[in-house]
Design a protein around this motif. Structure first.
Motif, PDB file in Angstrom:
ATOM      1  N   SER A 120      -4.945  41.264  50.868  1.00 12.09           N
ATOM      2  CA  SER A 120      -4.131  42.431  51.185  1.00 12.09           C
ATOM      3  C   SER A 120      -4.178  43.453  50.056  1.00 12.09           C
ATOM      4  O   SER A 120      -4.160  44.651  50.298  1.00 12.09           O
ATOM      5  N   GLN A 121      -4.292  42.979  48.818  1.00  7.53           N
ATOM      6  CA  GLN A 121      -4.416  43.909  47.691  1.00  7.53           C
ATOM      7  C   GLN A 121      -5.735  44.666  47.788  1.00  7.53           C
ATOM      8  O   GLN A 121      -5.782  45.868  47.573  1.00  7.53           O
ATOM      9  N   SER A 122      -6.806  43.955  48.143  1.00  3.76           N
ATOM     10  CA  SER A 122      -8.091  44.637  48.270  1.00  3.76           C
ATOM     11  C   SER A 122      -8.087  45.570  49.478  1.00  3.76           C
ATOM     12  O   SER A 122      -8.762  46.584  49.488  1.00  3.76           O
ATOM     13  N   TYR A 123      -7.305  45.231  50.510  1.00  7.14           N
ATOM     14  CA  TYR A 123      -7.234  46.075  51.690  1.00  7.14           C
ATOM     15  C   TYR A 123      -6.509  47.385  51.385  1.00  7.14           C
ATOM     16  O   TYR A 123      -6.925  48.447  51.812  1.00  7.14           O
ATOM     17  N   GLY A 129     -13.756  48.531  53.109  1.00 11.51           N
ATOM     18  CA  GLY A 129     -14.959  47.961  52.487  1.00 11.51           C
ATOM     19  C   GLY A 129     -14.627  46.945  51.414  1.00 11.51           C
ATOM     20  O   GLY A 129     -15.264  45.896  51.323  1.00 11.51           O
ATOM     21  N   SER A 130     -13.622  47.231  50.596  1.00  9.79           N
ATOM     22  CA  SER A 130     -13.255  46.274  49.553  1.00  9.79           C
ATOM     23  C   SER A 130     -12.647  45.017  50.166  1.00  9.79           C
ATOM     24  O   SER A 130     -12.831  43.913  49.650  1.00  9.79           O
ATOM     25  N   PHE A 131     -11.916  45.143  51.270  1.00 11.82           N
ATOM     26  CA  PHE A 131     -11.375  43.971  51.964  1.00 11.82           C
ATOM     27  C   PHE A 131     -12.513  43.104  52.486  1.00 11.82           C
ATOM     28  O   PHE A 131     -12.484  41.880  52.346  1.00 11.82           O
ATOM     29  N   VAL A 132     -13.513  43.720  53.090  1.00  7.47           N
ATOM     30  CA  VAL A 132     -14.647  42.979  53.633  1.00  7.47           C
ATOM     31  C   VAL A 132     -15.383  42.252  52.510  1.00  7.47           C
ATOM     32  O   VAL A 132     -15.740  41.073  52.649  1.00  7.47           O
ATOM     33  N   VAL A 133     -15.591  42.919  51.376  1.00  2.35           N
ATOM     34  CA  VAL A 133     -16.264  42.292  50.235  1.00  2.35           C
ATOM     35  C   VAL A 133     -15.445  41.101  49.726  1.00  2.35           C
ATOM     36  O   VAL A 133     -15.989  40.020  49.476  1.00  2.35           O
ATOM     37  N   VAL A 138     -14.502  35.207  49.497  1.00  3.58           N
ATOM     38  CA  VAL A 138     -13.663  34.029  49.752  1.00  3.58           C
ATOM     39  C   VAL A 138     -14.419  33.041  50.639  1.00  3.58           C
ATOM     40  O   VAL A 138     -14.473  31.842  50.353  1.00  3.58           O
ATOM     41  N   MET A 139     -15.005  33.525  51.735  1.00  2.00           N
ATOM     42  CA  MET A 139     -15.722  32.636  52.653  1.00  2.00           C
ATOM     43  C   MET A 139     -16.950  32.014  51.984  1.00  2.00           C
ATOM     44  O   MET A 139     -17.256  30.845  52.196  1.00  2.00           O
TER      45      MET A 139
END
Length: 195
Positions: A120-123, A129-133, A138-139
């Motif tokens: 959520s912080q990256s979102y 884009g930062s959320f996706v990265v 993580v995955m």
């Protein structure tokens, strides 16, 4: 990565039935984890944090882990396929176990509290884009953990006797019982808070 229910089930299935079945449990876990990432992305994390949603999950999770623990101990001497033979166990049954173990409230709370905060912080920091990265990171980390663990289990399986695998299965059952008691405790605490 902390040792959790999915790691215990992956190790047990990997020792008893080989890399592919341990991997099936891991794939089930990764499927739920991917769904949770999508839920976080679309803002459903706050719904998962609601007590009246978590309470039934705690008791269902406790019941399922009790069943898995009992099954691990009861059938510790069954379904062990020697490393040089092909297993008869269904890939989809072990995949389903991975789905069910990972859909437990312990995993949901872990996602909401740890990965949810990171994602959520990256979102909110700049763009999606930062959320996706961050989500891909993580995955990827979880995938590396699963492959590393199962590689060690696969090599260990070749040198372990049938009796040693039975003992590991019984210990896994005891650990799963421990997790189920923790879930039961969380159910009681959450229920008392709600009342």
């Amino acid at each position: 990565m902390p040792v959790g229910t999915i790691t215990v089930e992956m190790t047990k299935q990997g020792l008893k039935n080989g890399f592919v079945h341990g991997w099936a449990v891991g794939l089930g876990g990764l499927t739920i984890d991917l769904m949770l990432i999508l839920a976080l992305y679309f803002g459903f994390a706050s719904a998962l944090a609601l007590h009246y949603i978590q309470i039934p999950l705690w008791i269902v999770g406790a019941g399922f882990l009790t069943y898995l623990g009992y099954d691990s101990i009861k059938n510790a001497d069954r379904d062990i396929t020697p490393a040089n033979e092909k297993t008869q166990k269904s890939f989809f049954i072990t995949y389903r176990n991975g789905l069910l173990v990972t859909a437990s409230p312990g995993n949901l709370v872990f996602w909401i509290s740890v990965f949810g905060a990171v994602l959520s912080q990256s979102y909110s920091s700049s763009s999606t884009g930062s959320f996706v990265v961050a989500a891909i990171g993580v995955m990827t980390g979880m995938l590396i953990h699963d492959l590393g663990l199962l590689s060690i289990v696969s090599v260990s399986r070749k040198v372990m006797s049938r009796r040693m695998i039975q003992w590991v299965s019984m210990m896994a059952g005891i650990v799963l019982f421990g997790f189920s008691l923790y879930f039961l405790y969380e159910f009681i605490v959450s229920f008392i808070r709600l009342v």
